[in-house]
Design a protein around this motif. Structure first.
Motif, short mmCIF file in Angstrom:
data_model
loop_
_atom_site.label_atom_id
_atom_site.label_comp_id
_atom_site.label_asym_id
_atom_site.label_seq_id
_atom_site.Cartn_x
_atom_site.Cartn_y
_atom_site.Cartn_z
N ARG A 88 32.84 38.74 42.07
CA ARG A 88 32.47 39.70 41.03
C ARG A 88 33.52 40.77 40.81
N SER A 140 40.32 46.07 44.25
CA SER A 140 39.82 45.00 43.38
C SER A 140 40.20 45.20 41.92
N ALA A 194 35.20 42.81 38.39
CA ALA A 194 34.94 43.15 36.99
C ALA A 194 36.26 43.18 36.26
N GLU A 195 36.49 42.17 35.46
CA GLU A 195 37.77 42.17 34.77
C GLU A 195 37.60 41.88 33.29
#
Lengths: 197, 551, 126
Positions: free
Chosen positions: A168, A139, A170-171
């Motif tokens: 979700r 991810s 996380a970026e």
């Protein structure tokens, strides 16, 4: 005396406990993340020694493509290419437009060569078809992969699948450099800064 | 110095949120250690011998007093009361808890600091001459370019999984205080033939298992092409750098194996394709970043005023400190001050929270609010008015940081070594301490002499470019030390040569003393520094002193 | 490796939460220091220790577990064979000389509300 070891999972690590009780699931065979959903793969990745399927879209290795290239001239069903890290583009540059999909393999997530290969495929060779990341796709890399031109992702890592399904990842959505994909400039320094929204 | 705008502040906030999420997933088990490791490394978090270690970026070694105070605060609240300044101008904390890291990063973000890309196989902190912006020796301040490179390289999507770490250094003076010839990319800012600014580009330097000096692959890169040229270089490296062997994965191996000319040609081909694209640096942007580094409001002394600082009553120690620890400033009436973090017998490069706070106060009061970190593990106050030197000195005496030994034999560079580092084979700090104690009384007599100590082959102590280099190894289960002589990281870059069989922990201290004694005996005069004498004499007399049968 | 007495092994790792050096003890708990560390004397026992380490790593209690060879004194005291492991066990040898070193971490301040990504930047305090 050693501590009791009953019930040990001898393949410790294979089934990681996760506190997250995913209520959203996708079928296990829907491995391609595309357009915000998991889809089944319409492509068959053909092993080098196997016969070509007649009617399925087929992904070939570069080695296989070079052998089959002339014979495939009249083929109706789409054909795709899968490249391993380090495989050169020079000898197939003229063929790229024939592929509906190019899959780049990340055999180890730490092997980042395909990020540059993707950049060249898009930026130097102008490939407009589907660019797919396969292999060890996690991810935390997907936002980076998108920026260098990947549109689809083959994802089997369970926590990554959950993160995608639940939206979700996380970026960091602000970027300090232009990338291959078109991103709107943001704020000052339009020549350098971008956002992915 | 550069100040964050909304974009920069938001970027760091998002990065903190992202890492907080990654830590949570790790603790919950959604990420294995193997998967978490590259992510935590990209946020500067190592697992060391005894604890985690957090490496905080100090871009091109420049700090404000506010930032230094925040580092002191973090040392006090989250760590064990001190920090370590490194050979890449960064700061390390040695005892943070994993769960505290997101909070630490959030606190750092408040003062425009972070730990992004201080580790991992990505582009690391861009270092610069620690006298940049203050010395008369440079054509222009190189730090704006370091800042531009820093931004472009932050979370670069294509270069986040390189074959290995990537280190860039920038200098603008002929005297190279940034050691550009032992970096993956070294940039020398210079005036081009057309009068504009540009760079000589050096590629493929590095220490470690296979030390190599960089090759100059381009002599005259216009400043507007800086980022596109770097992008082309990184692209070639990312595609073709070796990934089969961790010790052969740096760009220096690639340049060595295919040859500098062939490497340069590949870079050139890709660069010509992209040089007029989105990465071409607009002149007004360079000026815009330059403006952040504009010189402070110096107050020129009245004409005819003495260039010598007022010393008041004779004070030999103060005068010695001025001689050793101050350097000429481009602005008349000012000086550059080196704060030695090498007290005799002390731990090189360490500072307590109280010392950091005191340095912050001195910087705010006497140095236009600016401090530098050097790659030799010292600090610098870059802009001190001559009339304030006494107050600065007194302030340093009060916190035990007034040792007048900048560049002397007791100004030793040592990596953390086996006392801290999971990679090390031997301890390096105690060796530095013993050498310092042994030679302290003679340090002025000995003169300029850089000793650099590494606790393992990874060479974080930069021993390959020490005038005297020491490499700790493990031999038959015990600590053992190899001695090297004649290295330099400056513009006269050279790799030190091993003398012969190594020594034990006491023997190496004796060996260094023997080398020093030999130098003192054979130098032409006190003005011939060790490195020059070694160049003239060669290694033979030193080897003889070390290994000839004891009388 | 000792040529005289056969060496024995203990299992060590770093605790995930703070990276501290820990050893597996008799009750399957990870403790700091060697006292009570469970000892493997045979290949089977070594394998069992390694499995336990892998299991606890997978359960996110520790990271990077590995075996450490020990000399055993007559009174049962254990000393690591390798120099590196002796240093690792003892902590940094130079802490007495580190400026400002304090052993215990003071109590943390109240958890501060983290600025929410997307909020505008506040004006900086002078």
């Amino acid at each position: 005396m050693l501590p009791p070891l009953d019930g040990l999972d001898q393949q410790a690590g294979a089934d990681r406990p996760s506190a997250r009780d995913a209520t959203i699931e996708a079928p296990a065979d829907a491995t391609i993340w595309q357009g915000g959903v998991f889809q089944q793969d319409i492509w068959v990745t053909v092993a080098d020694g196997d016969p070509l399927p007649h009617a399925s879209p087929a992904i070939l290795s570069k080695k296989r493509w070079l052998i089959e290239r002339d014979g495939l001239a009249g083929r109706n069903t789409p054909v795709g290419l899968k490249l391993e890290p380090g495989e050169a583009l020079d000898d197939i540059v003229g063929d790229l437009a024939q592929f509906s999909v190019i899959a780049l393999n990340f055999p180890k997530f730490s092997d980042g060569r395909a990020f540059s290969t993707a950049t060249l495929i898009r930026d130097k060779h102008g490939f407009k078809g589907e660019l797919r990341a396969v292999g060890n796709v996690l991810s935390d890399q997907i936002p980076l992969m998108r920026r260098v031109g990947f549109d689809t992702f083959e994802v089997t890592h369970a926590p990554t699948r959950h993160a995608l399904l639940e939206g979700r990842l996380a970026e960091v959505r602000l970027h300090y450099q232009p990338a291959v994909v078109s991103e709107p400039p943001v704020g000052t320094r339009p020549w350098l800064r971008r956002t992915s929204g | 110095m550069y100040r964050y705008d909304e974009f920069d502040a938001e970027f760091v906030r998002q990065r903190v949120a992202q890492f907080r999420d990654q830590v949570e997933r790790r603790v919950k088990g959604e990420l294995t250690e193997d998967e978490f490791r590259p992510l935590r490394l990209m946020n500067g978090l190592y697992l060391q011998l005894h604890a985690y270690m957090l490496r905080i970026a100090v871009p091109y070694g420049t700090l404000s007093s506010r930032q230094m105070r925040k580092l002191a605060h973090i040392a006090r609240v989250y760590d064990r009361g001190y920090g370590h300044f490194t050979t890449r101008q960064n700061l390390q904390f040695n005892w943070p808890a994993l769960g505290d890291i997101p909070d630490i990063l959030a606190e750092l973000a408040e003062v425009e600091m972070h730990a992004i890309q201080t580790s991992g196989n990505c582009i690391r902190n861009v270092t610069a001459d620690h006298f940049a912006g203050a010395t008369a020796e440079e054509v222009a301040d190189p730090r704006p370019y370091a800042e531009i490179i820093r931004q472009w390289s932050s979370l670069h999507p294509e270069f986040s999984f390189l074959p290995r770490k990537f280190k860039v250094a920038v200098t603008a003076a002929e005297r190279d205080r940034a050691a550009i010839q032992v970096h993956d990319i070294g940039l020398h800012l210079k005036r081009l033939a057309d009068g504009g600014l540009g760079f000589a580009v050096w590629v493929g330097g590095g220490q470690g298992r296979t030390p190599l000096l960089a090759k100059k692959i381009r002599d005259n890169l216009p400043e507007a092409d800086l980022l596109s040229y770097l992008e082309a270089t990184l692209r070639i490296y990312n595609l073709h750098g070796r990934r089969d062997n961790k010790y052969k994965a740096r760009i220096k191996i690639l340049v060595h194996e295919i040859g500098a000319d062939a490497f340069a040609a590949q870079v050139e081909e890709e660069w010509q394709r992209i040089r007029d694209g989105a990465l071409k640096l607009p002149e007004d942007e360079i000026k815009r970043i330059d403006a952040y580094f504009a010189p402070p409001a110096f107050v020129a002394p009245p004409a005819g005023a003495s260039a010598k600082p007022p010393t008041g009553a004779p004070d030999a120690a103060f005068e010695r400190w001025i001689v050793r620890n101050t350097h000429a400033h481009k602005q008349r009436g000012y000086a550059i001050v080196t704060i030695s973090l090498k007290p005799i017998g002390g731990v090189p490069g360490d500072a307590s929270a109280a010392q950091m706070d005191a340095v912050a106060d001195l910087a705010q009061r006497y140095s236009f609010d600016e401090v530098r970190v050097t790659h030799e593990q010292n600090l610098v106050l870059p802009h001190v008015c001559l009339g304030d030197l006494r107050a600065v000195y007194d302030g340093l005496v009060a916190i035990g940081l007034a040792e007048a030994n900048a560049g002397l034999v007791t100004d030793i560079i040592a990596c953390p070594g086996l006392d801290y580092c999971a990679l090390a084979n031997a301890r390096s700090i105690p060796i530095a301490q013993r050498i310092s104690e042994r030679l302290a009384t003679r340090q002025d007599q000995i003169g300029d002499l850089k000793i650099k100590i590494s606790g393992c082959i990874n060479a974080c102590g930069h021993h390959h470019v020490g005038h005297i280099g020491i490499l700790g190894v493990e031999k038959r289960g015990e600590e053992h030390y190899q001695l090297l002589l004649g290295g330099s990281g400056a513009e006269d870059a050279a790799l030190a040569a091993i003398t012969g069989p190594g020594f034990g922990p006491t023997g190496i201290v004796d060996a260094v003393e023997k080398v020093v004694d030999t130098y003192l005996k054979l130098r032409k005069d006190p003005q011939e520094a060790f490195l020059s004498a070694y160049g003239r004499l060669g290694s033979a007399p030193f080897k003889e002193a070390l290994y000839a049968a004891a009388a | 490796m000792s040529k005289s007495a056969p060496t024995i092994s203990v299992l060590t790792a770093n605790r995930l939460s703070d990276g501290a050096v820990v050893f597996l003890d008799f009750d399957g708990v990870w403790v700091e220091g060697l006292r009570g560390a469970v000892v493997a004397r045979s290949p089977d026992e070594v394998r069992a220790l390694e499995s336990r380490g892998a299991f606890d790593a997978a359960r996110n209690i520790v990271v990077e577990p590995y075996l450490v060879e020990m000399h055993e004194a007559a009174d049962g005291g254990l000393t690591p064979v390798r120099f590196r492991e002796r240093v690792r066990l003892g902590g940094p040898s130079i802490l007495g000389d580190v400026p400002g070193y304090v052993e215990a971490v003071p109590a943390k301040p109240q958890a501060r509300p983290e600025p929410v990504a997307g909020q505008p930047v506040h004006a900086e305090a002078a």
